[in-house]
Design a protein around this motif. Structure first.
Motif, PDB file in Angstrom:
ATOM      1  N   ILE A   1      15.272  29.534  -4.801  1.00  0.00           N
ATOM      2  CA  ILE A   1      15.807  29.181  -6.110  1.00  0.00           C
ATOM      3  C   ILE A   1      17.110  29.930  -6.394  1.00  0.00           C
ATOM      4  N   GLY A   2      17.214  31.164  -5.878  1.00  0.00           N
ATOM      5  CA  GLY A   2      18.403  31.977  -6.127  1.00  0.00           C
ATOM      6  C   GLY A   2      19.716  31.258  -5.855  1.00  0.00           C
ATOM      7  N   PRO A   3      19.860  30.557  -4.707  1.00  0.00           N
ATOM      8  CA  PRO A   3      21.130  29.883  -4.425  1.00  0.00           C
ATOM      9  C   PRO A   3      21.494  28.794  -5.435  1.00  0.00           C
ATOM     10  N   GLN A   4      20.530  28.364  -6.263  1.00  0.00           N
ATOM     11  CA  GLN A   4      20.812  27.326  -7.255  1.00  0.00           C
ATOM     12  C   GLN A   4      21.212  27.911  -8.613  1.00  0.00           C
ATOM     13  N   LEU A   5      21.110  29.241  -8.767  1.00  0.00           N
ATOM     14  CA  LEU A   5      21.444  29.894 -10.031  1.00  0.00           C
ATOM     15  C   LEU A   5      22.698  30.740  -9.863  1.00  0.00           C
ATOM     16  N   GLU A   6      23.237  31.175 -10.986  1.00  0.00           N
ATOM     17  CA  GLU A   6      24.410  32.053 -10.954  1.00  0.00           C
ATOM     18  C   GLU A   6      24.450  32.866 -12.235  1.00  0.00           C
ATOM     19  N   GLY A   7      25.313  33.880 -12.255  1.00  0.00           N
ATOM     20  CA  GLY A   7      25.531  34.662 -13.461  1.00  0.00           C
ATOM     21  C   GLY A   7      24.294  35.382 -13.952  1.00  0.00           C
ATOM     22  N   ASP A   8      24.115  35.388 -15.289  1.00  0.00           N
ATOM     23  CA  ASP A   8      23.004  36.096 -15.914  1.00  0.00           C
ATOM     24  C   ASP A   8      21.653  35.569 -15.446  1.00  0.00           C
ATOM     25  N   ALA A   9      21.562  34.259 -15.234  1.00  0.00           N
ATOM     26  CA  ALA A   9      20.287  33.679 -14.794  1.00  0.00           C
ATOM     27  C   ALA A   9      19.901  34.204 -13.418  1.00  0.00           C
ATOM     28  N   LEU A  10      20.862  34.338 -12.530  1.00  0.00           N
ATOM     29  CA  LEU A  10      20.576  34.863 -11.198  1.00  0.00           C
ATOM     30  C   LEU A  10      20.212  36.349 -11.269  1.00  0.00           C
ATOM     31  N   ASP A  11      20.902  37.099 -12.104  1.00  0.00           N
ATOM     32  CA  ASP A  11      20.558  38.513 -12.274  1.00  0.00           C
ATOM     33  C   ASP A  11      19.132  38.657 -12.788  1.00  0.00           C
TER      34      ASP A  11
END
Length: 593
Positions: free
Chosen positions: A574-584
């Protein structure tokens, strides 16, 4: 708009006009569907009950509504006890209640297009013991008083392409023809909407949240078929897809067609075909074989294309859910969000994928005590704020062309109590035990159910629903025949390719609910030295499980390893599909225990 009291009065007037002393109102349609179109929501219209399973009986001076343990709380909130008695199944049944309450000589009506033949037989025998009789009606008296009843859906059929289906419709019909030859039958009646959608590789929009069309079908031993569907639903693309071997007729012609099999042998499913179908076939001189719908098992055992599609849908859906879980982690502690805004936000994240066709069911968005209502459905009157110090339960899913999803997460808003954490951890231990299970081929779902309940049982706790249900492939979110349950099913042997839910829970009335649900795929397992062919589960759903609710020292080393491994996979997929605050946020949510 009339009140539910007015509707009950109107029905009683109609029953007196029809010379009936009572009438049975099930929550189903003429296809024995679990989820039905608005036109068939007779039980909801009459009583106010919004659940997905139940029945009612109306007599001249009393009435009762029958629901199972999932709806014990909901029925009391939605149905007025001044007019309706609440009855629990399987502790009692409509037939048993009728036998105890009808006067001698009473005539109790039923709609033969809404009941199975087995139900008719059992209810008829129960009434006969009281000197009363069960009477089939030609027209449903509820429909006579439901003046603003919606029309059946009229959406057009859509071709479900082979790149999603994995097997062509002609190949499926040929397999049915081979089955008919082995069964020494000339034809089979298909009346279950998902079976028809699967067999002909078509989908529709006649039932909310379930992509099916109102239709019937008869498949013949030569692999040709007759499809009965409203003509306006069929465009040239569908005609071309169906081909010359499928004859299309108006759905209204189906009942008369059943009388045209004199001297022929016709199969029909006693669980999925209503009593009226059997009666019409027999009246026309057919020999009827009561056999399970031949689409049921192959539909449940997903082919490689369907499995690959489902996994793609799960990754897409898991990213949408993870974005939502990040959102609720930020907004929940503020105390300003409520159940309706949370459900809308989650749907928006799913729509942002650009692939969502529909939700797979109405989102269960339950804050605090509403989370203890197993199949809760939020509306303007029940909507609660999501408050710090509470639990928030969200059970949701999406319909995508390549798969159907269903996932539940329970989230601590602020700091949870020690009791909340302990009971969440008991549920988690059961979830992990089932996820890790390995079992011999031939094992039934009912044999595995205790794995998920054992830790709750050890502390005198339990939950009043099954642990797992089958899931369709861009079809119904509840699909048989497989289940993980000790009641209401669970007798079907699990086979590689079946998809089920793993969803133990715990519900403290008036305070909170807990459920952890992932979907799992039954897969072959290679075990060194094994003397039996073995199976296990591959987890398909990927989204964080709230670590703030886990009492770590209650977990064994194996359970900790499972949760850490699961979260590592969530982060990886799932990580590669998120970015920014959501990934953190995701990185923190998936950290090792």
């Amino acid at each position: 708009m009339s009140t539910h009291e007015d509707r009950l009065k109107a029905l009683r007037v109609q029953l007196a006009h029809d010379r009936l002393d009572g009438f049975v109102v099930p929550l189903t349609d003429e296809h024995m569907s679990e989820y039905v179109g608005a036109y068939a929501q007779r039980l909801a219209w009459l009583t106010g009950f919004q659940g997905s399973a139940g029945s009612a009986v109306v007599l001249a001076h009393e009435a009762a509504i029958f629901v199972d343990g999932r709806y014990t709380l909901q029925v009391r909130e939605q149905v007025d006890e001044a007019f309706w008695q609440y009855k629990s199944v399987p502790q009692t049944s409509v037939a048993a209640w009728l036998a105890a309450h009808v006067p001698e000589g009473a005539r109790i009506g039923y709609d033969p297009w809404l009941h199975t033949r087995a139900w008719v037989k059992a209810a008829g025998e129960a009434l006969a013991g009281r000197g009363a009789s069960l009477v089939a009606v030609d027209s449903n008296p509820v429909d006579a008083v439901w003046t603003d009843r919606p029309a059946p859906g009229n959406a057009r059929l859509v071709v479900h392409e082979d790149r999603y289906a994995g097997k062509g419709a002609a190949e499926k019909r040929q397999a049915m023809a081979d089955w008919l030859a082995a069964s020494r039958a000339d034809a089979v009646v298909l009346s279950a909407l998902d079976s028809i959608a699967w067999t002909f590789n078509i989908r529709g929009r006649d039932v909310a949240r379930t992509p099916v069309a109102l239709a019937y079908a008869i498949v013949h031993a030569d692999a040709t078929a007759d499809l009965y569907v409203a003509p306006e639903k069929v465009d040239q693309a569908v005609v071309q897809h169906l081909g010359n071997a499928v004859r299309v007729h108006d759905r209204a012609a189906f009942a008369d067609a059943l009388t045209g099999f004199a001297g022929k042998t016709v199969a029909a499913d006693p669980e999925r075909s209503v009593a009226a179908i059997f009666e019409a076939l027999e009246a026309g001189g057919a020999k009827v074989l009561a056999l399970r719908d031949p689409a049921v098992l192959p539909k449940a055992i997903k082919n490689p294309v369907e499995i690959a599609g489902h996994k793609a849908a799960q990754l897409r859906d898991g990213a949408a859910l993870s974005r939502f879980l990040h959102w609720i982690a930020v907004e929940g502690p503020k105390g300003t969000a409520d159940e309706l805004t949370a459900a809308a936000r989650l749907e928006a994240f799913r729509r942002d994928t650009g692939e969502l066709q529909d939700l797979s069911f109405d989102t269960i968005s339950g804050a605090g005590p509403n989370g203890a209502i197993v199949h809760y459905r939020v509306d303007e009157t029940t909507n609660r704020r999501i408050e710090p110090g509470s639990l928030y339960l969200v059970d949701s899913g999406g319909q995508y062309r390549d798969g159907t999803t269903d996932v539940t997460r329970t989230i601590a808003i602020g700091t949870p109590s020690a009791e909340m954490k302990r009971r969440f951890t008991l549920v988690l231990k059961g979830h992990i035990a089932l996820a890790r299970a390995q079992f011999p081929k031939g094992t039934r779902g009912g044999q595995l159910d205790i794995l998920a309940r054992q830790f709750l049982w050890a502390e005198g706790l339990d939950y009043a629903h099954g642990t797992g249900h089958g899931v369709g492939s861009f079809l119904s979110v509840h699909e048989g025949p497989q289940r993980i349950a000790t009641f209401g099913g669970g007798d079907e042997p699990l086979q590689a390719g079946m998809i089920l839910s793993n969803e133990p829970g715990y519900y403290k009335t008036g305070e909170y609910g807990i459920r952890i649900e992932n979907l799992v795929l039954v897969e072959p397992r290679e075990i060194a030295g094994a003397e039996r062919e073995m199976l296990g589960f591959e987890t398909l759903t990927y989204a964080p499980i709230d670590r703030n609710l886990v009492t770590v020292d209650m977990l064994t080393a194996e359970e900790r390893a499972w949760l850490d491994s699961y979260h590592a996979k969530v982060l990886d997929l799932i990580g590669p599909q998120l970015e920014g605050d959501a990934l953190d946020w995701l990185r923190k949510a998936c950290a090792r225990l």
